[in-house]
Design a protein around this motif. Sequence first.
Motif, short mmCIF file in Angstrom:
data_model
loop_
_atom_site.label_atom_id
_atom_site.label_comp_id
_atom_site.label_asym_id
_atom_site.label_seq_id
_atom_site.Cartn_x
_atom_site.Cartn_y
_atom_site.Cartn_z
N GLU A 117 0.82 -1.22 0.00
CA GLU A 117 0.00 0.00 0.00
C GLU A 117 0.85 1.27 0.00
OE1 GLU A 117 -2.76 -0.18 3.28
OE2 GLU A 117 -3.58 -2.09 2.56
N LYS A 118 2.01 1.23 0.65
CA LYS A 118 2.86 2.43 0.76
C LYS A 118 3.41 2.90 -0.58
CE LYS A 118 4.45 2.18 5.49
NZ LYS A 118 5.56 2.08 6.39
N LYS A 119 3.71 1.97 -1.48
CA LYS A 119 4.28 2.32 -2.79
C LYS A 119 5.50 3.22 -2.64
CE LYS A 119 -0.22 2.02 -4.96
NZ LYS A 119 -1.35 2.52 -4.24
N ASP A 120 6.40 2.84 -1.72
CA ASP A 120 7.58 3.63 -1.42
C ASP A 120 8.78 2.70 -1.27
OD1 ASP A 120 9.48 5.44 -0.53
OD2 ASP A 120 8.62 5.61 1.48
N ARG A 121 9.72 2.76 -2.20
CA ARG A 121 10.89 1.88 -2.20
C ARG A 121 11.69 2.00 -0.90
NH1 ARG A 121 13.10 -2.08 -1.57
NH2 ARG A 121 15.27 -2.31 -2.00
N LYS A 122 11.69 3.17 -0.28
CA LYS A 122 12.46 3.37 0.95
C LYS A 122 11.87 2.59 2.13
CE LYS A 122 14.03 7.90 -0.50
NZ LYS A 122 13.15 8.68 -1.33
N SER A 123 10.65 2.12 2.00
CA SER A 123 9.99 1.36 3.08
C SER A 123 10.38 -0.11 3.08
CB SER A 123 8.47 1.45 2.93
OG SER A 123 8.06 2.78 2.99
N ALA A 124 10.93 -0.58 1.98
CA ALA A 124 11.20 -2.02 1.84
C ALA A 124 12.45 -2.44 2.60
CB ALA A 124 11.35 -2.38 0.37
N TYR A 125 12.60 -3.73 2.72
CA TYR A 125 13.75 -4.30 3.42
C TYR A 125 14.83 -4.63 2.40
CZ TYR A 125 10.78 -4.04 7.40
OH TYR A 125 9.99 -3.54 8.40
N LEU A 126 15.90 -5.23 2.88
CA LEU A 126 17.05 -5.49 2.03
C LEU A 126 16.73 -6.38 0.83
CD1 LEU A 126 19.78 -6.11 4.73
CD2 LEU A 126 19.42 -4.06 3.38
N CYS A 127 17.47 -6.17 -0.22
CA CYS A 127 17.39 -6.98 -1.42
C CYS A 127 18.19 -8.26 -1.18
CB CYS A 127 17.98 -6.19 -2.59
SG CYS A 127 17.87 -6.99 -4.18
N ALA A 128 17.59 -9.41 -1.43
CA ALA A 128 18.29 -10.68 -1.26
C ALA A 128 19.39 -10.80 -2.31
CB ALA A 128 17.30 -11.84 -1.37
N PRO A 129 20.49 -11.50 -2.00
CA PRO A 129 21.58 -11.66 -2.98
C PRO A 129 21.14 -12.39 -4.24
CG PRO A 129 22.25 -12.39 -0.79
CD PRO A 129 20.78 -12.13 -0.72
N ALA A 130 21.83 -12.12 -5.33
CA ALA A 130 21.46 -12.68 -6.64
C ALA A 130 21.66 -14.19 -6.72
CB ALA A 130 22.27 -12.00 -7.73
N GLU A 131 22.62 -14.75 -5.98
CA GLU A 131 22.97 -16.16 -6.20
C GLU A 131 21.84 -17.16 -5.94
OE1 GLU A 131 24.88 -14.17 -4.19
OE2 GLU A 131 25.14 -15.12 -2.26
N GLY A 132 20.79 -16.79 -5.25
CA GLY A 132 19.70 -17.73 -5.02
C GLY A 132 18.61 -17.72 -6.06
N LEU A 133 18.66 -16.78 -7.00
CA LEU A 133 17.56 -16.55 -7.94
C LEU A 133 17.77 -17.26 -9.28
CD1 LEU A 133 14.89 -14.97 -8.46
CD2 LEU A 133 16.32 -13.12 -9.37
N THR A 134 16.70 -17.94 -9.74
CA THR A 134 16.73 -18.61 -11.03
C THR A 134 15.39 -18.44 -11.73
OG1 THR A 134 18.19 -20.30 -10.10
CG2 THR A 134 17.16 -20.80 -12.21
N LEU A 135 15.42 -18.08 -13.01
CA LEU A 135 14.22 -18.10 -13.85
C LEU A 135 14.06 -19.54 -14.29
CD1 LEU A 135 11.96 -16.70 -15.50
CD2 LEU A 135 13.66 -16.34 -17.30
N VAL A 136 12.99 -20.20 -13.86
CA VAL A 136 12.85 -21.64 -14.12
C VAL A 136 11.86 -21.97 -15.24
CG1 VAL A 136 13.61 -22.40 -11.84
CG2 VAL A 136 11.18 -21.94 -12.23
N ASP A 137 10.98 -21.02 -15.61
CA ASP A 137 10.01 -21.32 -16.65
C ASP A 137 9.46 -20.03 -17.27
OD1 ASP A 137 8.43 -23.04 -18.25
OD2 ASP A 137 6.73 -22.88 -16.88
N VAL A 138 9.24 -20.09 -18.56
CA VAL A 138 8.55 -19.02 -19.29
C VAL A 138 7.51 -19.69 -20.16
CG1 VAL A 138 8.77 -17.10 -20.91
CG2 VAL A 138 10.65 -17.59 -19.32
#
Length: 140
Positions: A117-138
């Motif tokens: 609801e806030k729509k404010d990037r400054k309200s969010a928490y830390l960005c998780a590191p890239a090494e855990g992310l995978t695009l698995v299907d399109v």
Amino acid sequence: MVKSKTYEYKINTGIYNPLLRTHVYQYGKPLNIEVMKEAIKYFVGVHDFTTFTSGECKKENKVREIYDAKVTEEDGIITITFEGKGFLKYQVRNMVGTLIKIGEEKIKPDIVSSLLEKKDRKSAYLCAPAEGLTLVDVKY
């Protein structure tokens, strides 16, 4: 035309595994998976994901639809899965960062709703590191 994309984010809550270091976030501490399962439900549906995007994101329309989202765990590896029409820059990693904070029991699961609801990037928490992310299907 893309109908859906599915991303997986993997977190190792057990001891460091060097064989998985480029594919799994080596977190190494326990997380409360039950509260993470409760929190992830808030992401499903059509929402403005401004809070969960990069400050560099140039897209004006930050409304996206997430069709399905789930958290599973097997042998100390937590898998967080998001399926949606499309995603913004760093959106998945920012959502996972918030889920990790919730899993640490530092914030409550229902905070996801107020962050959307806030729509404010400054309200969010830390960005998780890239090494855990995978695009698995399109799907087209």
